[in-house]
Design an enzyme around this catalytic site. Structure first.
Site, PDB file in Angstrom:
ATOM      1  N   THR A 246      42.771  34.480  34.876  1.00  0.00           N
ATOM      2  CA  THR A 246      43.016  34.482  36.153  1.00  0.00           C
ATOM      3  C   THR A 246      44.058  35.594  36.596  1.00  0.00           C
ATOM      4  OG1 THR A 246      44.985  33.147  35.907  1.00  0.00           O
ATOM      5  CG2 THR A 246      42.929  31.963  36.221  1.00  0.00           C
TER       6      THR A 246
ATOM      7  N   GLY B  67      35.483  40.097  41.616  1.00  0.00           N
ATOM      8  CA  GLY B  67      36.720  39.963  40.714  1.00  0.00           C
ATOM      9  C   GLY B  67      36.184  40.192  39.198  1.00  0.00           C
ATOM     10  N   ASP B  68      36.914  39.492  38.438  1.00  0.00           N
ATOM     11  CA  ASP B  68      36.502  39.368  37.092  1.00  0.00           C
ATOM     12  C   ASP B  68      35.781  38.118  36.739  1.00  0.00           C
ATOM     13  OD1 ASP B  68      38.895  37.862  37.717  1.00  0.00           O
ATOM     14  OD2 ASP B  68      39.363  37.799  35.809  1.00  0.00           O
TER      15      ASP B  68
ATOM     16  N   GLY C 169      41.843  40.326  38.901  1.00  0.00           N
ATOM     17  CA  GLY C 169      40.646  40.410  38.215  1.00  0.00           C
ATOM     18  C   GLY C 169      40.022  42.010  37.893  1.00  0.00           C
TER      19      GLY C 169
ATOM     20  N   ARG D  94      33.665  42.185  47.527  1.00  0.00           N
ATOM     21  CA  ARG D  94      34.117  42.701  46.231  1.00  0.00           C
ATOM     22  C   ARG D  94      33.912  41.533  45.271  1.00  0.00           C
ATOM     23  NH1 ARG D  94      38.109  39.692  43.491  1.00  0.00           N
ATOM     24  NH2 ARG D  94      39.714  40.737  42.203  1.00  0.00           N
TER      25      ARG D  94
END
Ligand code: ASP
Length: 309
Positions: free
Chosen positions: A218, A197-198, A221, A195
């Site tokens: 933060t 996130g951003d 994400g 996975r």
């Protein structure tokens, strides 16, 4: 235009170093990389680098990115295992490859190739917490055939707000009036393997444009990816909005998200005039961030604005 640095509270081990380098006239990328390396190596920061939380399989997978707001060259690594300083590997992607992002095995291969420092990022305390979860939550027959079991149901653990999450984000306007951003994270505890996130996705977790400003996120994400939040903030500034109004627009974009994971997300931004704003959206508690401005002795903590969607 005055120099400025904004980092979130996870930046504590490195913010002083970055501020000092910026004060001495250092370049933004160098200063940000140096500060984030200190955060990555500090095992008391449980969401970045060594000491970060593992994924569902008990493996620490790290993400990091840097963007240069002059050239728009970026470098990112995702789901990287076994290296101490993902931020420096991200910077090497930026400087040494014709690519912008490497993930997984390819990122590890590149890290080995450039001689990046290796590390066992799973510290005993994280392993202990993961093992307690494993014994408690994974059914006995799955534990026997582990790890060849379906993880989809277990993945719901990744959205448990009690589990650790966070990232470190650094935004800087340096003495050459150049604006840079860098981020590093272990992502969500108990996330599905692979996975992202951003944070490693430039435009979602961070963005910088020396003509206008920079932004970084933060928290959840998945929300920043869906709304392209960091790029949106900078683009709204390009379209003529003030920093304040640009962030209000980006928050409104987040308000339009339906379904999926909708939890806390914190937006950080600076502009080329040396203004800044940090907004914690859907936060359950007061968050602080670090701010340093040219002429100040060192960084100081400020409370983030709180907004509920
Ligand atoms: N934004 C990070 C991610 O989604 C995690 C966090 O900052 O809490 O991986």
């Amino acid at each position: 235009m005055a120099r400025i640095l904004v980092t979130n509270s996870e930046g504590t081990p490195g913010v002083g170093q970055t501020a000092e380098m910026l004060a001495r006239g250092g370049g933004g990328l160098d200063a940000i990389e140096a500060g984030i390396r200190l955060v990555e190596a500090d095992t008391s920061i449980r969401s970045v680098g060594r000491g970060g939380w593992p994924n569902l399989l008990g493996e620490v997978e790290l993400d990091a990115a840097m963007i240069d707001g002059n050239s728009f060259r970026s470098g990112a690594v995702g789901a990287l295992k076994g290296f101490l300083h993902p931020i420096s590997i991200a910077r090497a992607v930026l400087e040494r490859l014709p690519h912008e992002m490497l993930v997984g095995e390819g990122a590890a291969r590149f890290a080995r190739e450039i001689g990046a420092e290796m590390a066992d990022n799973l510290i005993p305390d994280s392993e202990r917490v993961w093992r307690e979860w494993f014994e408690d939550k994974v059914p006995a027959e799955d534990r026997k055939s582990w790890p060849d079991v379906p993880l989809t149901a277990l993945c719901q653990e990744a959205i448990d707000p009690e589990k650790g999450m966070d990232t470190t984000v650094f935004l800087a306007l340096d003495s050459a009036q150049e604006i840079m951003a860098g981020v590093s994270t272990s992502g969500w505890a108990w996330k599905y393997p692979g996975r992202l996130g951003d944070s490693p996705i430039v435009g979602a977790g961070c963005y910088a444009d020396s003509r206008f400003g920079a932004a970084a996120c933060t928290g959840t994400g998945e929300m920043a990816i869906r709304a392209g939040t960091s790029r949106a903030i900078v683009l709204y500034m390009k379209m003529g909005l003030s920093l304040e109004a640009a962030m209000d627009e980006a928050i409104d974009d987040l308000r339009q998200l339906k379904g999926g994971l909708l939890q806390r997300i914190t937006l950080h931004a600076i502009d080329r005039n040396g203004s800044h704003r940090v907004v914690a959206v859907n936060a359950k508690e007061q968050l602080t961030y670090w701010l340093w401005r040219e002429g100040e002795d060192g960084p100081h903590a400020e409370p983030a604005e709180l907004v509920d969607l």
